[in-house]
Design an enzyme around this catalytic site. Structure first.
Site, PDB file in Angstrom:
ATOM      1  N   HIS A  54     -44.884  62.011   9.163  1.00 20.15           N
ATOM      2  CA  HIS A  54     -45.398  62.005  10.523  1.00 20.15           C
ATOM      3  C   HIS A  54     -45.477  60.576  11.059  1.00 20.15           C
ATOM      4  CE1 HIS A  54     -47.408  66.253  10.297  1.00 20.15           C
ATOM      5  NE2 HIS A  54     -46.128  66.251  10.005  1.00 20.15           N
ATOM      6  N   GLU A  56     -47.868  58.739  12.331  1.00 22.71           N
ATOM      7  CA  GLU A  56     -48.977  57.893  11.884  1.00 22.71           C
ATOM      8  C   GLU A  56     -48.710  57.306  10.507  1.00 22.71           C
ATOM      9  OE1 GLU A  56     -50.931  61.682  13.618  1.00 22.71           O
ATOM     10  OE2 GLU A  56     -48.955  61.060  12.889  1.00 22.71           O
ATOM     11  N   ALA A 158     -24.519  77.895  36.167  1.00 18.03           N
ATOM     12  CA  ALA A 158     -23.533  77.169  36.971  1.00 18.03           C
ATOM     13  C   ALA A 158     -22.998  78.167  37.997  1.00 18.03           C
ATOM     14  CB  ALA A 158     -22.406  76.642  36.090  1.00 18.03           C
ATOM     15  N   SER A 172     -14.046  82.469  36.224  1.00 18.93           N
ATOM     16  CA  SER A 172     -15.185  81.569  36.388  1.00 18.93           C
ATOM     17  C   SER A 172     -14.870  80.117  36.042  1.00 18.93           C
ATOM     18  CB  SER A 172     -16.339  82.036  35.491  1.00 18.93           C
ATOM     19  OG  SER A 172     -15.953  82.020  34.123  1.00 18.93           O
ATOM     20  N   TRP A 174     -13.043  76.646  36.920  1.00 21.04           N
ATOM     21  CA  TRP A 174     -14.422  76.239  36.707  1.00 21.04           C
ATOM     22  C   TRP A 174     -15.124  76.190  38.049  1.00 21.04           C
ATOM     23  CZ3 TRP A 174     -16.060  76.363  31.896  1.00 21.04           C
ATOM     24  CH2 TRP A 174     -15.169  76.123  30.857  1.00 21.04           C
ATOM     25  N   ARG A 188     -27.491  70.809  25.548  1.00 21.50           N
ATOM     26  CA  ARG A 188     -27.535  71.753  24.429  1.00 21.50           C
ATOM     27  C   ARG A 188     -28.162  71.163  23.167  1.00 21.50           C
ATOM     28  NH1 ARG A 188     -21.556  74.672  24.858  1.00 21.50           N
ATOM     29  NH2 ARG A 188     -22.078  76.063  26.610  1.00 21.50           N
ATOM     30  N   THR A 200     -21.023  88.140  28.379  1.00 21.47           N
ATOM     31  CA  THR A 200     -20.515  86.772  28.475  1.00 21.47           C
ATOM     32  C   THR A 200     -19.514  86.497  27.360  1.00 21.47           C
ATOM     33  OG1 THR A 200     -22.535  85.963  29.544  1.00 21.47           O
ATOM     34  CG2 THR A 200     -21.179  84.322  28.414  1.00 21.47           C
ATOM     35  N   ASP A 204     -15.936  85.658  28.762  1.00 21.95           N
ATOM     36  CA  ASP A 204     -15.577  84.236  28.708  1.00 21.95           C
ATOM     37  C   ASP A 204     -15.201  83.733  27.316  1.00 21.95           C
ATOM     38  OD1 ASP A 204     -16.172  84.137  31.405  1.00 21.95           O
ATOM     39  OD2 ASP A 204     -18.231  83.468  31.081  1.00 21.95           O
ATOM     40  N   GLU A 296     -27.738  80.865  28.707  1.00 21.86           N
ATOM     41  CA  GLU A 296     -26.524  80.488  29.421  1.00 21.86           C
ATOM     42  C   GLU A 296     -25.783  81.677  30.016  1.00 21.86           C
ATOM     43  OE1 GLU A 296     -23.972  77.522  28.150  1.00 21.86           O
ATOM     44  OE2 GLU A 296     -25.526  76.174  27.424  1.00 21.86           O
TER      45      GLU A 296
END
Length: 365
Positions: A54, A56, A158, A172, A174, A188, A200, A204, A296
């Protein structure tokens, strides 16, 4: 310009030090520490990664014998419990530190003021509450995860000016510019996981890689019918993939279940109205140590997350283009609302220009 070296000055240095590990410490918080003696920094440290020392402890080791009689500045209350490392309070007491200045109290129920009491019992002066709002923002993920036991959820979109993420033919690539996409890719690396709906993947076929980081986030597919193709790019490069589906009692028992299980972890979630219960999914992902998620797509998953009140933050990359068409795919679908007064409202909104595009960033009220 010469700055006054007061508590706020040194806490600001500690906060900036903590930021060096952004995206690397989850599910632990970002923590920075400074040891100051006679107005001079004699030790510094920050928490690098979960399981490692840690802040500290690193700062005390850096200061060595100079820590005796010095002041410790730490952005978050030191821990008092054993985890993967010993309690920091014990080392602070042994070091001879005279005073501890704490930015904010640790919301973790295992600490939550306990360290402050223990330090005072050992005759160490303690002051609390410096740059607290900024520190809470810095550790927004940790605070939600440790207090609610669900991940912090950010939706990234987007889209065109009229709210479309693809044309009526599902084209899609771009919508936004190279500059906007590069910026989005850099985001990311700050997340434990990226999540998408199965549509998706089918439309895609993204790899969902973090181009600019050696640390790759886990990839999550919401797929109630286990229709993800085994050759999907998301499985490339030995990726860590989780496929969320319905329990075997509710979902279809397909040959694909066994085949996909060889490439990914299958996480079974409860059912709600024939679909995956997203609240149950989030609780189970949190139990796996996933503290923050970047969503996303697609529009159905994003809309459903808004419907369930599971979104904390939004990042809308908007290109000044008009796609049009009622059959074009919208960025936010789901059930939606019946009355404008029920619309999701944002706070702390920021607008950034990225080339010819704009990023609208804000938090859900």
């Amino acid at each position: 310009m010469k700055y006054k070296k007061d508590h706020v000055y040194f806490m600001n240095l500690a906060m900036r030090l903590a930021e060096k590990a952004k995206g690397q410490t989850y599910p632990n918080p970002l923590v920075g520490a400074m040891i100051v003696k006679n107005g001079r920094v004699v030790g510094r440290g920050y928490h690098h990664k979960a399981g490692l020392a840690h802040a500290e402890a690193i700062a005390l080791d850096d200061a060595g014998r100079l820590a005796k009689g010095a002041t410790l500045y730490v952005t978050l209350e030191p821990c008092v419990h054993f985890g993967k490392t010993p309690p920091c309070v014990d080392k602070i007491v042994r070091s001879g530190i005279r005073e501890v200045i704490i930015g904010m109290i640790d919301p973790n129920p295992l600490t939550n003021g306990g360290a402050i009491n223990m330090l005072r019992q050992h005759g160490i002066k303690v002051k609390v509450g410096f740059l607290e709002d900024k520190l809470k923002a810095q550790n927004e993920v940790f605070i939600k995860y440790i207090t609610q036991r669900v991940p912090f959820v950010t939706v990234k979109v987007a889209q065109s000016l009229d709210g479309k993420i693809a044309t009526k033919t599902a084209d899609s690539k771009w919508i936004t510019s190279d500059k906007a996409r590069t910026y989005a890719h850099r985001l990311r690396q700050n997340y434990d996981a990226i999540i998408v709906g199965v549509n998706t993947i089918l439309r895609d076929n993204p790899a969902l890689e973090a181009w600019f980081s050696r640390r790759q986030p886990q990839k999550i597919i919401v797929d109630s019918q286990l229709s993800t193709p085994q050759e999907a790019k998301i499985f490339s490069k030995n990726s860590s993939v989780i496929i969320v589906t319905l329990t075997e009692e509710v979902g279809q028992e397909t040959e694909n279940r066994g085949l996909l299980a060889a490439q990914a972890r299958i996480l079974e979630a409860k059912e709600k109205e024939g679909q995956i219960n997203l609240k149950d999914m989030m609780k189970k992902l949190a139990r796996m140590g996933i503290s923050n998620i970047l969503v996303e797509g697609g529009g159905t998953l994003i809309g459903s997350l808004f419907d369930e009140g599971l979104v904390d933050k939004v990042l809308f990359f908007i290109s000044p283009k008009i796609i049009g068409g009622k059959e074009a795919i919208s960025s936010v679908m789901g059930k939606g609302i019946a009355r404008i007064e029920k619309a999701v409202k944002l706070k702390d909104v920021k607008l950034t220009r990225l080339g010819g595009d704009f990023l609208v960033e804000g938090y859900v009220k």
